[in-house]
Scaffold this motif. Structure first.
Motif, PDB file in Angstrom:
ATOM      1  N   THR A 112       0.823  -1.210   0.000  1.00  0.00           N
ATOM      2  CA  THR A 112       0.000   0.000   0.000  1.00  0.00           C
ATOM      3  C   THR A 112       0.858   1.263   0.000  1.00  0.00           C
ATOM      4  O   THR A 112       0.580   2.211  -0.743  1.00  0.00           O
ATOM      5  CB  THR A 112      -0.929  -0.005   1.229  1.00  0.00           C
ATOM      6  N   LYS A 113       1.913   1.259   0.819  1.00  0.00           N
ATOM      7  CA  LYS A 113       2.692   2.482   0.979  1.00  0.00           C
ATOM      8  C   LYS A 113       3.504   2.800  -0.273  1.00  0.00           C
ATOM      9  O   LYS A 113       3.503   3.918  -0.772  1.00  0.00           O
ATOM     10  CB  LYS A 113       3.606   2.351   2.190  1.00  0.00           C
ATOM     11  N   SER A 114       4.226   1.806  -0.802  1.00  0.00           N
ATOM     12  CA  SER A 114       5.107   2.048  -1.951  1.00  0.00           C
ATOM     13  C   SER A 114       4.420   1.807  -3.274  1.00  0.00           C
ATOM     14  O   SER A 114       4.962   2.183  -4.318  1.00  0.00           O
ATOM     15  CB  SER A 114       6.334   1.141  -1.861  1.00  0.00           C
ATOM     16  N   GLN A 115       3.229   1.138  -3.259  1.00  0.00           N
ATOM     17  CA  GLN A 115       2.519   0.773  -4.478  1.00  0.00           C
ATOM     18  C   GLN A 115       3.351  -0.139  -5.374  1.00  0.00           C
ATOM     19  O   GLN A 115       3.131  -0.212  -6.576  1.00  0.00           O
ATOM     20  CB  GLN A 115       2.110   2.031  -5.253  1.00  0.00           C
ATOM     21  N   GLU A 116       4.335  -0.836  -4.754  1.00  0.00           N
ATOM     22  CA  GLU A 116       5.113  -1.789  -5.528  1.00  0.00           C
ATOM     23  C   GLU A 116       4.313  -3.073  -5.707  1.00  0.00           C
ATOM     24  O   GLU A 116       3.620  -3.528  -4.797  1.00  0.00           O
ATOM     25  CB  GLU A 116       6.448  -2.091  -4.832  1.00  0.00           C
ATOM     26  N   TRP A 117       4.439  -3.639  -6.891  1.00  0.00           N
ATOM     27  CA  TRP A 117       3.760  -4.887  -7.201  1.00  0.00           C
ATOM     28  C   TRP A 117       4.341  -6.023  -6.368  1.00  0.00           C
ATOM     29  O   TRP A 117       5.561  -6.110  -6.177  1.00  0.00           O
ATOM     30  CB  TRP A 117       3.910  -5.194  -8.690  1.00  0.00           C
ATOM     31  N   VAL A 118       3.439  -6.886  -5.849  1.00  0.00           N
ATOM     32  CA  VAL A 118       3.868  -8.041  -5.041  1.00  0.00           C
ATOM     33  C   VAL A 118       3.572  -9.340  -5.767  1.00  0.00           C
ATOM     34  O   VAL A 118       4.441 -10.198  -5.929  1.00  0.00           O
ATOM     35  CB  VAL A 118       3.194  -8.042  -3.663  1.00  0.00           C
ATOM     36  N   ARG A 119       2.326  -9.485  -6.238  1.00  0.00           N
ATOM     37  CA  ARG A 119       1.950 -10.768  -6.829  1.00  0.00           C
ATOM     38  C   ARG A 119       0.724 -10.576  -7.722  1.00  0.00           C
ATOM     39  O   ARG A 119      -0.125  -9.747  -7.444  1.00  0.00           O
ATOM     40  CB  ARG A 119       1.633 -11.788  -5.728  1.00  0.00           C
ATOM     41  N   ASN A 120       0.681 -11.358  -8.789  1.00  0.00           N
ATOM     42  CA  ASN A 120      -0.507 -11.438  -9.650  1.00  0.00           C
ATOM     43  C   ASN A 120      -1.173 -12.810  -9.466  1.00  0.00           C
ATOM     44  O   ASN A 120      -0.480 -13.802  -9.200  1.00  0.00           O
ATOM     45  CB  ASN A 120      -0.136 -11.253 -11.116  1.00  0.00           C
ATOM     46  N   MET A 121      -2.511 -12.824  -9.610  1.00  0.00           N
ATOM     47  CA  MET A 121      -3.211 -14.109  -9.560  1.00  0.00           C
ATOM     48  C   MET A 121      -4.335 -14.107 -10.605  1.00  0.00           C
ATOM     49  O   MET A 121      -4.919 -13.085 -10.901  1.00  0.00           O
ATOM     50  CB  MET A 121      -3.800 -14.378  -8.163  1.00  0.00           C
ATOM     51  N   THR A 122      -4.499 -15.266 -11.217  1.00  0.00           N
ATOM     52  CA  THR A 122      -5.576 -15.459 -12.201  1.00  0.00           C
ATOM     53  C   THR A 122      -6.270 -16.789 -11.891  1.00  0.00           C
ATOM     54  O   THR A 122      -5.589 -17.826 -11.770  1.00  0.00           O
ATOM     55  CB  THR A 122      -5.011 -15.477 -13.619  1.00  0.00           C
ATOM     56  N   VAL A 123      -7.593 -16.747 -11.746  1.00  0.00           N
ATOM     57  CA  VAL A 123      -8.378 -17.956 -11.459  1.00  0.00           C
ATOM     58  C   VAL A 123      -9.595 -18.000 -12.375  1.00  0.00           C
ATOM     59  O   VAL A 123      -9.934 -16.994 -13.006  1.00  0.00           O
ATOM     60  CB  VAL A 123      -8.825 -17.989  -9.977  1.00  0.00           C
ATOM     61  N   GLY A 124     -10.169 -19.169 -12.438  1.00  0.00           N
ATOM     62  CA  GLY A 124     -11.356 -19.316 -13.287  1.00  0.00           C
ATOM     63  C   GLY A 124     -12.555 -18.557 -12.742  1.00  0.00           C
ATOM     64  O   GLY A 124     -12.577 -18.108 -11.587  1.00  0.00           O
ATOM     65  N   ASN A 125     -13.562 -18.472 -13.604  1.00  0.00           N
ATOM     66  CA  ASN A 125     -14.713 -17.658 -13.215  1.00  0.00           C
ATOM     67  C   ASN A 125     -15.576 -18.352 -12.158  1.00  0.00           C
ATOM     68  O   ASN A 125     -16.555 -17.793 -11.707  1.00  0.00           O
ATOM     69  CB  ASN A 125     -15.552 -17.309 -14.437  1.00  0.00           C
ATOM     70  N   ASN A 126     -15.214 -19.601 -11.711  1.00  0.00           N
ATOM     71  CA  ASN A 126     -15.979 -20.280 -10.663  1.00  0.00           C
ATOM     72  C   ASN A 126     -15.330 -20.124  -9.287  1.00  0.00           C
ATOM     73  O   ASN A 126     -15.788 -20.691  -8.330  1.00  0.00           O
ATOM     74  CB  ASN A 126     -16.122 -21.771 -11.011  1.00  0.00           C
ATOM     75  N   TRP A 127     -14.180 -19.347  -9.132  1.00  0.00           N
ATOM     76  CA  TRP A 127     -13.524 -19.123  -7.845  1.00  0.00           C
ATOM     77  C   TRP A 127     -14.147 -17.934  -7.141  1.00  0.00           C
ATOM     78  O   TRP A 127     -14.567 -16.980  -7.774  1.00  0.00           O
ATOM     79  CB  TRP A 127     -12.020 -18.851  -8.049  1.00  0.00           C
ATOM     80  N   THR A 128     -14.140 -18.022  -5.691  1.00  0.00           N
ATOM     81  CA  THR A 128     -14.678 -16.893  -4.905  1.00  0.00           C
ATOM     82  C   THR A 128     -13.710 -16.476  -3.790  1.00  0.00           C
ATOM     83  O   THR A 128     -14.032 -15.555  -3.023  1.00  0.00           O
ATOM     84  CB  THR A 128     -16.028 -17.267  -4.266  1.00  0.00           C
ATOM     85  N   ASN A 129     -12.573 -17.131  -3.582  1.00  0.00           N
ATOM     86  CA  ASN A 129     -11.578 -16.690  -2.588  1.00  0.00           C
ATOM     87  C   ASN A 129     -10.198 -17.263  -2.975  1.00  0.00           C
ATOM     88  O   ASN A 129     -10.116 -18.255  -3.713  1.00  0.00           O
ATOM     89  CB  ASN A 129     -11.950 -17.105  -1.175  1.00  0.00           C
ATOM     90  N   VAL A 130      -9.123 -16.581  -2.383  1.00  0.00           N
ATOM     91  CA  VAL A 130      -7.739 -17.027  -2.609  1.00  0.00           C
ATOM     92  C   VAL A 130      -6.890 -16.501  -1.456  1.00  0.00           C
ATOM     93  O   VAL A 130      -7.189 -15.450  -0.878  1.00  0.00           O
ATOM     94  CB  VAL A 130      -7.211 -16.508  -3.952  1.00  0.00           C
ATOM     95  N   THR A 131      -5.841 -17.264  -1.032  1.00  0.00           N
ATOM     96  CA  THR A 131      -4.944 -16.865   0.061  1.00  0.00           C
ATOM     97  C   THR A 131      -3.547 -16.535  -0.507  1.00  0.00           C
ATOM     98  O   THR A 131      -2.972 -17.349  -1.262  1.00  0.00           O
ATOM     99  CB  THR A 131      -4.823 -17.981   1.102  1.00  0.00           C
TER     100      THR A 131
END
Length: 997
Positions: free
Chosen positions: A486-505
């Motif tokens: 949040t503070k630096s706005q540096e990218w940490v991670r990208n995630m892509t899931v199918g349209n049937n997903w509703t959560n991710v850790t």
């Protein structure tokens, strides 16, 4: 009486006259002749001739004198007839005639020695040899022996004739000589072409010959020489090397004289390079220029790259004159260039230019294809690159589209009426001249719809966050998310899931850091409008907490390792069991150390560090440490009372127990001695050290588990002075050789001082290396004493001085001369004063003719002459003068001379017979080296006999003389080149009648 028709002729002889006459009628019984000076009745010579003789020579006359000659003829019956005639002898020519310019270009100096006899005057005629014209016609007095001819032409040969005049006769001598040449000026050397140089000059009329030498400065050789007669003012040197520097030397010659004139340098024009081309090189954005090397030389090529149609210069490169190509790298792609190659030689240039060439264009960069949120259009854009235009192609995966072209300057194009959700391919290429770049290709999709109700939570964990959401409406193909700090706005991670997903850790996150998750529904590479959520991970407690001393200023420094993750701030708590006051400090998240000042020395403290991150916190374990004691102040190290000692002193600053004095050799830093002293002691003497060595001293104070070192002090022990110092003169030069022996211990070197005794000038100082044992003091005055001082030097300290006095050998006297002033008992001696000093001169006179003792005189140091008196007449002596300085001497060479002999005495003459005459004499003083006895005819003063006799002769008999005739006799005593004569004594030989009687 009868006429004799007398005539006189000298037949070219200046000391004789030939008298001729006609025999009288009836003949003559004989002739008597009398010669006397004109105007005088005293006969100088008498002569006689028998019958049938008609000529007579008068010899031994003086040149240039007028004489009167009387001839008396005895005729039959005792009659006589006489006739008188006057005549003058020819003059003698001058001797040792010389004509000299003495290096002058306008003056000649004539000088001569008078010939024997008399003269009325001299006539001088000076001719210019080349033109044969009479330059000067001068008459001078008879006593003149020199004449100066001025305002003559420089560098010309002249002929001088000197005529000695006596009456109507003259005798001439001639000589030739040159005036010195004048030096030409305003020499210029300039190029006439690429293979010629034009030389010009002025003021050349004063030289018979001019010599020109042209040197090639590149090869250091003589290219051409030229000798020209008077009048040439320019010359063109042909067939030279183009682009080459030449040096011209000019000299003037006249007879034996040569004068070096001015010189000049110049370059020939270089030739321009041929066949200049500019083509693409193997490397990208590079062009290679090539050319043909022209004949001749050049300093370098100046290669100028010109850009665009206007030919603006963009790069200059200088290369050696042997190169034939240059490659230009890093040029702008897709641009038009040309090249100009200039050959440079000195100040001159010759250029050639190539045709234009293009660099390969680059494919456009920054190519993008954007739907701009619309399912029906795509915007193609790219960054401007150099070139003439672009070629575009858009094709859906199923349906190809034809190519289109755009001019330079257009950087975007919008395709309308496209199908939503379709993948498109876009290609763009750059065109420049004959070249087309490789295409740049890109694809894109149309947009989907967004998702809803996104949340993010740490669930009490320090390295993970869980995201949850509600599925998007129908039409999305997948979900994509980006987790950022949040503070630096540096990218940490990208995630892509199918349209049937509703959560991710999200795992393996940084503790104590705030994260923001942005998610969107995807269709191809594009996302729908983004939704976001934020939360913190739990912070970790600090690790590696330590507490360490700081010495200056006195305090404790707290250090802790940066724990994994982020924090908002650190909170520090410091306290001591012996002090009730506690210190609380808060520091920023980027601080990992803190120094507590104003603490008590030698005290134990405890520290706890707590980390805060957002609403969460964690604390470390306790760390403990002691403060340092105070160090000693004003530590000083000085040489001790002896060269083997150092004196150490200091001032106590409080704190600590014992002190440890550490001594080390400064160069090696290895400790060679540790001395422990109790508190209260403030000085210490270190003994048995090496003289002249550099030492380092450090004093350590102890308190608790810690030690505090004082400031390091460095000093030298005093070096020992050199041993056995001596200074002796160098026999072959005016110098002193200083020698000494190396003393024990060390040193950095030696310092020597040289002072001339009795002089107010400052001493001369010089240095010698530490391993030196001798120095030669050169360029000293001869015969002078010097005080030499020497010190051993170590750092800023010197040893006690050693002094010695040495004297240089005196210079020998020169140009010694021994002359005889015309005396039989004196000789004068002279010499040149030599340079330098001396105590006195010792002058020795040796007798080479007798066994008498040598005579020795001691003279003052400024004396330059002495007169030897009371010498033995007619003796040979040798002298030598010696300069004496102390025990040293320098002698001149020996020279010899004679004293005049004493004239013989008691000269007596007697005639024992009609044809003999006996001379007897006595020697005066020492026996002469020899005797010369001369007998003369008193009437004519001509010598009729001479005998050279040894030194033991006391008489001599002349035989075959005329009876009854008076003769004059003189006896000369000789000694070396000198002689002394008796007065002439006259006596008559006996007559025959006297003998018969």
């Amino acid at each position: 009486g009868s006429l004799l028709n007398l005539s006189v002729n000298d037949h070219g002889r200046s000391d004789s006259l030939l008298l001729s006459w006609d025999e009288p009628e009836g003949g003559a019984e004989g002739y008597s002749l009398t010669l006397s000076s004109l105007g005088s009745s005293t006969p100088l010579q008498n002569g006689s001739a028998g019958p049938n003789i008609t000529s007579f020579w008068f010899l031994g006359l003086t040149p240039g004198i007028r004489y009167k000659v009387e001839v008396t003829a005895t005729l039959a019956c005792m009659e006589t007839t006489s006739q008188t005639v006057t005549a003058q002898t020819s003059p003698s020519p001058v001797r040792n005639l010389s004509l000299s310019s003495s290096g002058s270009s306008a003056v000649l100096h004539a000088s001569w020695v008078h010939g024997h006899g008399q003269r009325d005057g001299y006539h001088l005629a000076l001719y210019h040899s080349d033109s044969q014209t009479l330059v000067r016609n001068v008459s001078v007095l008879p006593n003149a022996s020199a004449f100066l001819f001025d305002r003559l032409l420089a560098g010309s040969e002249y002929a001088l004739r000197v005529s000695t005049l006596a009456g109507s006769s003259q005798a001439s001598s001639s000589i030739h000589q040159w005036t010195a040449p004048s030096i030409p000026n305003q020499l210029r050397l300039s190029p006439g072409s690429s293979t010629s140089l034009v030389a010009s000059w002025a003021g050349a009329a004063g030289a018979a010959w001019l010599h020109l030498a042209l040197h090639n400065l590149l090869t250091q050789t003589v290219t051409m020489t030229l000798s020209a007669r008077r009048g040439l003012t320019s010359y063109t040197f042909q067939h030279l090397q183009p682009g080459t520097q030449y040096w011209l030397g000019l000299s003037a010659t006249a007879g034996p004289y040569t004068m070096e004139g001015p010189n000049a340098t110049a370059w020939t024009y270089p030739l321009s390079p041929g066949n200049v081309t500019l083509r693409s090189a193997e490397e990208q954005s590079s062009l290679q220029a090539r050319w043909t090397t022209p004949a001749g030389e050049r300093d370098f090529y100046l290669v100028t790259l010109q850009e665009g149609e206007d030919g603006a210069p963009t790069r200059n490169i200088s290369v050696d004159g042997d190169n034939d190509h240059v490659t230009f790298h890093g040029l702008s792609p897709g641009k038009q260039y040309s090249v100009q190659v200039t050959a440079v030689a000195g100040p001159y240039q010759a250029s050639a230019r190539s045709a234009a060439a293009w660099t390969q264009p680059l494919a456009p960069s920054g190519v993008s294809l954007s739907s701009q949120g619309s399912p029906y259009s795509l915007l193609a854009s790219w960054e401007e690159v150099m070139g003439e235009g672009y070629v575009l192609a858009l094709s859906p995966m199923e349906h190809p589209v034809k190519n289109s072209s755009l001019l330079r300057g257009v950087t975007n194009f919008t395709y309308e009426g496209l199908r939503p959700g379709t993948l498109y391919s876009f290609e763009v290429s750059t065109v420049a001249g004959p070249y087309t770049s490789s295409p740049r290709r890109i694809t894109n999709w149309t947009y989907p719809l967004p998702l809803e109700q996104l949340t993010l939570s740490n669930q009490g964990r320090s390295t993970s966050l869980q995201a949850s959401w509600r599925a998007a409406p129908t039409g999305s193909t997948s979900y994509t998310g980006t987790l950022r700090e949040t503070k630096s706005q540096e990218w940490v991670r990208n995630m892509t899931v199918g349209n049937n997903w509703t959560n991710v850790t999200f795992e393996d996150l940084v503790p104590g850091r705030q994260y923001t998750l942005e998610m969107a529904a995807m269709a191809g590479p594009y996302r729908a409008p983004v939704r976001s959520a934020t939360d913190w991970t739990y912070p970790l407690a600090p690790a590696g907490v330590t507490l360490t001393n700081t010495r200056r200023p006195l305090g404790l420094s707290a250090f802790w390792d940066k724990a994994a993750g982020d924090v908002d701030q650190f909170h520090l708590q410091l306290y001591s069991k012996s002090h009730p006051v506690q210190r609380n400090i808060s520091v920023g998240p980027n601080t990992h150390n803190f120094t507590f000042l104003g603490l008590s020395p030698g005290t134990q403290y405890f520290l706890k560090v707590t980390v805060l991150a957002g609403p969460y916190r964690s604390s470390s374990h306790f760390a403990t440490e002691w403060t340092y004691p105070l160090s000693l102040a004003n530590v000083s190290v000085q040489p001790g009372q002896r060269p083997q000692e150092l004196h150490v002193s200091w001032v106590e600053s409080g704190g600590g127990r014992d002190h440890l004095v550490q001594l080390s050799v400064a160069e090696s830093l290895s400790i060679i001695r540790n001395v422990s002293v109790p508190r209260g002691v403030t000085q210490l003497d270190l003994e048995e050290l090496v003289p002249g060595s550099r030492y380092r001293v450090e004093i350590i104070s102890q308190a608790g588990p810690h030690r505090t070192s004082s400031q390091t002090a460095i000093s030298y022990t005093v070096p020992l002075p050199p041993l056995s110092l001596s200074a002796r003169p160098v026999s072959t030069a005016w110098a002193l050789a200083v020698h000494w022996e190396t003393p024990p211990g060390e040193r950095d070197g030696y310092l020597l001082s040289v002072h001339e005794e009795g002089s107010s000038a400052p001493a001369r100082n010089l240095e010698a290396g530490k391993d030196s044992t001798n120095v030669t003091l050169a360029r000293l005055e001869p015969g002078t004493c010097y005080l030499v001082g020497i010190w051993a030097v170590a750092g800023p300290f010197r040893s006690l001085p050693k002094n010695v006095t040495g004297c240089t050998v005196p210079a020998a006297p020169t140009n010694l001369s021994l002359t005889n002033p015309g005396s039989s008992s004196e000789l004068h001696m002279y010499w040149n004063k030599p340079p330098g000093r001396r105590d006195h001169y010792r002058v020795i006179l040796y007798s080479l003719s007798t066994q008498s003792r040598d005579r020795v005189q001691t003279l003052s140091p400024d004396a330059q002459n002495i007169t030897w008196t009371h010498l033995e007449a007619g003796s040979r002596f040798a002298v030598q003068v010696t300069a004496v300085k102390g025990l040293f001497e320098a002698s001149s060479t020996n020279i010899t001379q004679w004293t005049y002999p004493l004239a013989p005495t008691n000269l007596t003459l007697g005639s024992l017979s009609a044809s003999t005459l006996q001379a007897s004499w006595a020697a005066t003083g020492r026996e002469a080296e020899g005797y010369v006895v001369d007998v003369y005819d008193p009437d004519s003063s001509s010598r009729v006999g001479r005998s050279v006799l040894g030194g033991d002769a006391r008489s001599h008999i002349f035989r075959n003389l005329s009876p009854g005739t008076y003769y004059s006799v003189a006896v000369r005593a000789t000694a070396g080149p000198f002689h002394t004569s008796t007065p002439n004594l006259t006596h008559c030989t006996r007559e025959y009648d006297a003998l018969l009687a």
